[in-house]
Design a protein around this motif. Structure first.
Motif, mmCIF file in Angstrom:
data_model
loop_
_atom_site.group_PDB
_atom_site.id
_atom_site.type_symbol
_atom_site.label_atom_id
_atom_site.label_comp_id
_atom_site.label_asym_id
_atom_site.label_seq_id
_atom_site.Cartn_x
_atom_site.Cartn_y
_atom_site.Cartn_z
ATOM 1 N N TYR A 281 4.252 9.064 4.629
ATOM 2 C CA TYR A 281 3.984 7.624 4.556
ATOM 3 C C TYR A 281 3.734 7.124 5.978
ATOM 4 O O TYR A 281 4.395 7.562 6.925
ATOM 5 N N VAL A 282 2.775 6.220 6.128
ATOM 6 C CA VAL A 282 2.611 5.505 7.385
ATOM 7 C C VAL A 282 3.003 4.053 7.143
ATOM 8 O O VAL A 282 2.792 3.514 6.048
ATOM 9 N N ALA A 283 3.599 3.437 8.151
ATOM 10 C CA ALA A 283 4.068 2.062 7.984
ATOM 11 C C ALA A 283 3.975 1.318 9.307
ATOM 12 O O ALA A 283 4.064 1.920 10.388
ATOM 13 N N ASN A 284 3.795 0.033 9.201
ATOM 14 C CA ASN A 284 3.867 -0.824 10.387
ATOM 15 C C ASN A 284 4.549 -2.128 10.011
ATOM 16 O O ASN A 284 4.567 -2.541 8.856
ATOM 17 N N ARG A 285 5.136 -2.740 11.012
ATOM 18 C CA ARG A 285 5.828 -4.025 10.828
ATOM 19 C C ARG A 285 5.366 -4.969 11.923
ATOM 20 O O ARG A 285 5.339 -4.593 13.099
ATOM 21 N N ALA A 286 4.988 -6.192 11.545
ATOM 22 C CA ALA A 286 4.516 -7.176 12.516
ATOM 23 C C ALA A 286 5.197 -8.510 12.267
ATOM 24 O O ALA A 286 5.428 -8.902 11.119
ATOM 25 N N HIS A 287 5.516 -9.188 13.353
ATOM 26 C CA HIS A 287 6.118 -10.516 13.255
ATOM 27 C C HIS A 287 5.002 -11.550 13.129
ATOM 28 O O HIS A 287 4.179 -11.707 14.029
ATOM 29 N N HIS A 288 4.998 -12.267 12.010
ATOM 30 C CA HIS A 288 4.003 -13.303 11.751
ATOM 31 C C HIS A 288 4.543 -14.652 12.231
ATOM 32 O O HIS A 288 5.700 -14.989 11.976
ATOM 33 N N SER A 289 3.697 -15.416 12.904
ATOM 34 C CA SER A 289 4.157 -16.643 13.557
ATOM 35 C C SER A 289 4.493 -17.761 12.581
ATOM 36 O O SER A 289 5.037 -18.791 13.000
ATOM 37 N N ASP A 290 4.190 -17.582 11.302
ATOM 38 C CA ASP A 290 4.660 -18.526 10.287
ATOM 39 C C ASP A 290 4.626 -17.841 8.925
ATOM 40 O O ASP A 290 3.615 -17.212 8.570
ATOM 41 N N VAL A 291 5.726 -17.954 8.182
ATOM 42 C CA VAL A 291 5.766 -17.466 6.797
ATOM 43 C C VAL A 291 6.306 -18.563 5.877
ATOM 44 O O VAL A 291 6.941 -18.293 4.869
ATOM 45 N N THR B 143 2.090 2.612 3.429
ATOM 46 C CA THR B 143 0.944 3.267 2.789
ATOM 47 C C THR B 143 1.240 4.751 2.604
ATOM 48 O O THR B 143 1.582 5.439 3.568
ATOM 49 N N PRO B 144 1.113 5.259 1.370
ATOM 50 C CA PRO B 144 1.343 6.691 1.146
ATOM 51 C C PRO B 144 0.140 7.526 1.565
ATOM 52 O O PRO B 144 -1.008 7.065 1.497
ATOM 53 N N PHE B 145 0.415 8.745 1.991
ATOM 54 C CA PHE B 145 -0.659 9.689 2.315
ATOM 55 C C PHE B 145 -0.579 10.871 1.349
ATOM 56 O O PHE B 145 0.416 11.590 1.298
ATOM 57 N N PHE B 146 -1.630 11.018 0.549
ATOM 58 C CA PHE B 146 -1.748 12.149 -0.376
ATOM 59 C C PHE B 146 -2.725 13.167 0.231
ATOM 60 O O PHE B 146 -3.598 12.803 1.012
ATOM 61 N N TYR B 147 -2.567 14.423 -0.174
ATOM 62 C CA TYR B 147 -3.470 15.445 0.375
ATOM 63 C C TYR B 147 -4.002 16.345 -0.723
ATOM 64 O O TYR B 147 -3.234 16.948 -1.484
ATOM 65 N N LYS B 148 -5.317 16.373 -0.823
ATOM 66 C CA LYS B 148 -6.032 17.255 -1.744
ATOM 67 C C LYS B 148 -5.517 17.165 -3.173
ATOM 68 O O LYS B 148 -5.185 18.174 -3.809
ATOM 69 N N GLY B 149 -5.422 15.952 -3.672
ATOM 70 C CA GLY B 149 -5.137 15.729 -5.073
ATOM 71 C C GLY B 149 -3.696 15.937 -5.495
ATOM 72 O O GLY B 149 -3.398 15.910 -6.701
ATOM 73 N N ARG B 150 -2.792 16.138 -4.551
ATOM 74 C CA ARG B 150 -1.387 16.315 -4.926
ATOM 75 C C ARG B 150 -0.837 15.028 -5.535
ATOM 76 O O ARG B 150 -1.215 13.931 -5.143
ATOM 77 N N LYS B 151 0.084 15.189 -6.483
ATOM 78 C CA LYS B 151 0.578 14.047 -7.246
ATOM 79 C C LYS B 151 1.573 13.207 -6.455
ATOM 80 O O LYS B 151 1.772 12.025 -6.771
#
Length: 526
Positions: free
Chosen positions: A116-126, A103-111
């Motif tokens: 960026y914040v990110a997370n990774r999770a192991h899903h028990s079935d894909v 997910t990107p983080f923008f501040y006060k209308g900057r282009k």
């Protein structure tokens, strides 16, 4: 010039954001694998996709996540309110069950995004050929749904079309959907905390110290490398097999130290194999990052700066840098552990007083799935089982603990028996499994699963033939075993297998112990 006090303040501010993201993900997830075992990781990245800070989560996720963020940045133009989902191992991922949200983080209308914040999770079935998506496949198409970087959220609205594609390809769609929503929510909290941070301290200060923290870690790592004697140090070890051919898979490394820089060369490792133990480059990078981070005597920020003085050579098409369409589910969990073993093994020839003997060297993965007749729905379950820690140069190893590239918890027995049609019949420390020596290796675990109905069980494990090594005369740890007990008859199972079990059957996993360190001193008889 930077202020060292402010540097420490921002170090804690950034890492606390990642920790809070992890709390939100854990508390709001649906699956036991994320909620109970905490099989996830959260991190913060700068505008280039370089890691600034991480929570104390899983090593195999963290250094590799930067590659996923960079792939997302390259593939898509993100706007405020967007979020990108991906799991493709050949586009910065590790294996298909590990789904990443960026997910990107923008501040006060900057282009352009500031962070960026990110997370990774192991899903028990894909999806894929068996429940749990952790099996000894022979190509990635058998392992589950493969997601390139795509927008799962657009303008703060979840993209239902993408979500439907994902949930239509898995065995437990509701659980997958709500775990993904939990991941989205965790990143939203990360964005909010970044906004508060920028409002309090200023955006320019936040960006400045995100860069200074990486520079600081780079300087510390250079000083650590400079303390290792110059030279070339090689080591080889083996995976028992790839699950297809009954022959060992070689992992070889040559580490060259020159001043404050190091090259890590995996030439001579086996070519990519037919089974699923192929590791992608992102996994290999994570392993090297982890080992050298362990050499730092003290706490420093874990970020991309740690890797500036380290170059990695991993031949394309090898088991440590596999190409499409290799199966890779086991590479992330099993080959990663052996990569760590060989890098530590090579470094033991230079600085043996700082390096532990080999730990259990396997995550002992077990995936269970089927139809729960009592509840009237399909279920999938996944966990890794701990083993013995290798003895250290000055103390024994620890019993029954996750080591190196994994940092998860066990699933509590109560959670298993509440949610699934099987139970834990036995769970104890495996006696006499640690290697002897002046300091003893930690013991492994015995964990027995008793089934109340028919199910499909997949096991991805290792160190069933090649034992965890001891150092400086210490003895090897005991190898592990996988046993099927059916109608009072015992049958030894391979390290990598998928079987169908019946009501009353028991699967017993005996995990390896750690190696010992040093020759045991003879006791004087008076």
């Amino acid at each position: 010039m930077f202020n060292p006090i402010n540097l420490e303040i921002f170090n804690n501010l950034f890492s606390t954001i990642c920790e809070e993201m992890g709390v939100v993900l854990c508390k709001s997830s649906f699956s036991t694998n994320i909620k109970e075992r905490k099989d996830f990781s959260c991190a913060l990245f700068d505008s280039r996709g370089e890691m600034v800070a991480q929570a104390e989560h899983l090593p195999v996720h963290l250094a590799s996540m930067s590659m996923s963020v960079k792939e997302a940045i390259t593939a898509l133009e993100m706007s405020d309110g967007d979020a990108v989902i991906l799991n493709d191992p050949f586009q910065g991922g590790t294996h298909l069950p590990d789904i990443t949200l960026v997910t990107p983080f923008f501040y006060k209308g900057r282009k352009k995004p500031v962070f960026y914040v990110a997370n990774r999770a192991h899903h028990s079935d894909v999806g894929g050929m068996v429940p749990g998506s952790m099996c000894n496949a022979t190509e990635i198409y058998q392992e589950g749904i493969r997601i390139p970087p795509v927008k799962i959220v657009m303008g703060n609205v979840i993209n239902s079309e993408i979500m439907n594609i994902i949930t239509s390809n898995v065995r437990t769609p509701e659980e997958r959907e709500w775990d993904i929503i939990a991941q989205i929510s965790a990143n939203r909290v990360g964005k909010q905390r970044l906004r508060e941070l920028c409002e309090k301290y200023g955006k320019n200060e936040a960006v400045k110290y995100s860069s200074e923290l990486q520079d600081y870690s780079a300087r510390i790592m250079k000083s650590v490398i400079k303390g290792i004697p110059d030279g070339e140090y090689s080591f080889s070890d083996y995976l028992d097999d790839d699950g297809v051919a009954e022959k060992p898979v070689r992992i070889k490394v040559c580490i060259k130290i020159k001043g404050n820089s190091v090259s890590v060369d995996f030439s001579g490792s086996s070519r990519q194999v037919g089974g699923s133990v192929n590791a992608v480059y992102a996994v290999t990078v994570s392993c090297v990052f982890y080992v050298f981070r362990c050499l730092v005597d003290g706490d420093i920020p874990s970020n991309s700066g740690c890797m500036r003085s380290i170059s990695i050579t991993a031949p394309e098409g090898s088991v440590v840098n596999a190409r499409v369409p290799s199966a890779v589910s086991g590479g992330n969990v099993e080959t990663s552990q052996r990569i760590v073993d060989v890098v530590f093994g090579a470094l033991s020839k230079a600085i043996c007083g700082n390096i532990p003997a080999a730990s259990s060297g396997t995550m002992n993965n077990i995936a269970i799935g089927g139809y729960d007749a009592l509840k009237g729905n399909h279920f999938t379950y996944y966990e890794t089982i701990a083993g013995g820690m290798g003895a250290r140069p000055d103390s024994d190893g620890i019993n029954a603990i996750h080591t190196h590239m994994t940092n998860t918890l066990n699933t509590p027995v109560e959670a298993i028996e509440h949610n699934y049609p099987f139970r834990i019949r036995q769970y104890k420390i495996r006696p006499a499994s640690g290697g002897m020596g002046r300091y003893k290796g930690g013991h492994g675990i015995i964990r027995d699963y008793e089934f109340f109905q028919a199910a499909t069980v997949s096991i991805l494990s290792d160190r069933r033939i090649h034992a965890p090594y001891g150092l400086m005369g210490g003895k090897n740890g005991q190898v592990g075993q996988n046993i099927l007990i059916s109608k009072n008859r015992k049958r030894k199972l391979p390290s990598k297998t998928t079987i169908n079990v019946d009501k009353g059957d028991i699967i017993s996993i005996h995990t390896p112990g750690g190696g010992g360190f040093g020759r045991k001193k003879n006791l004087k008889v008076s």
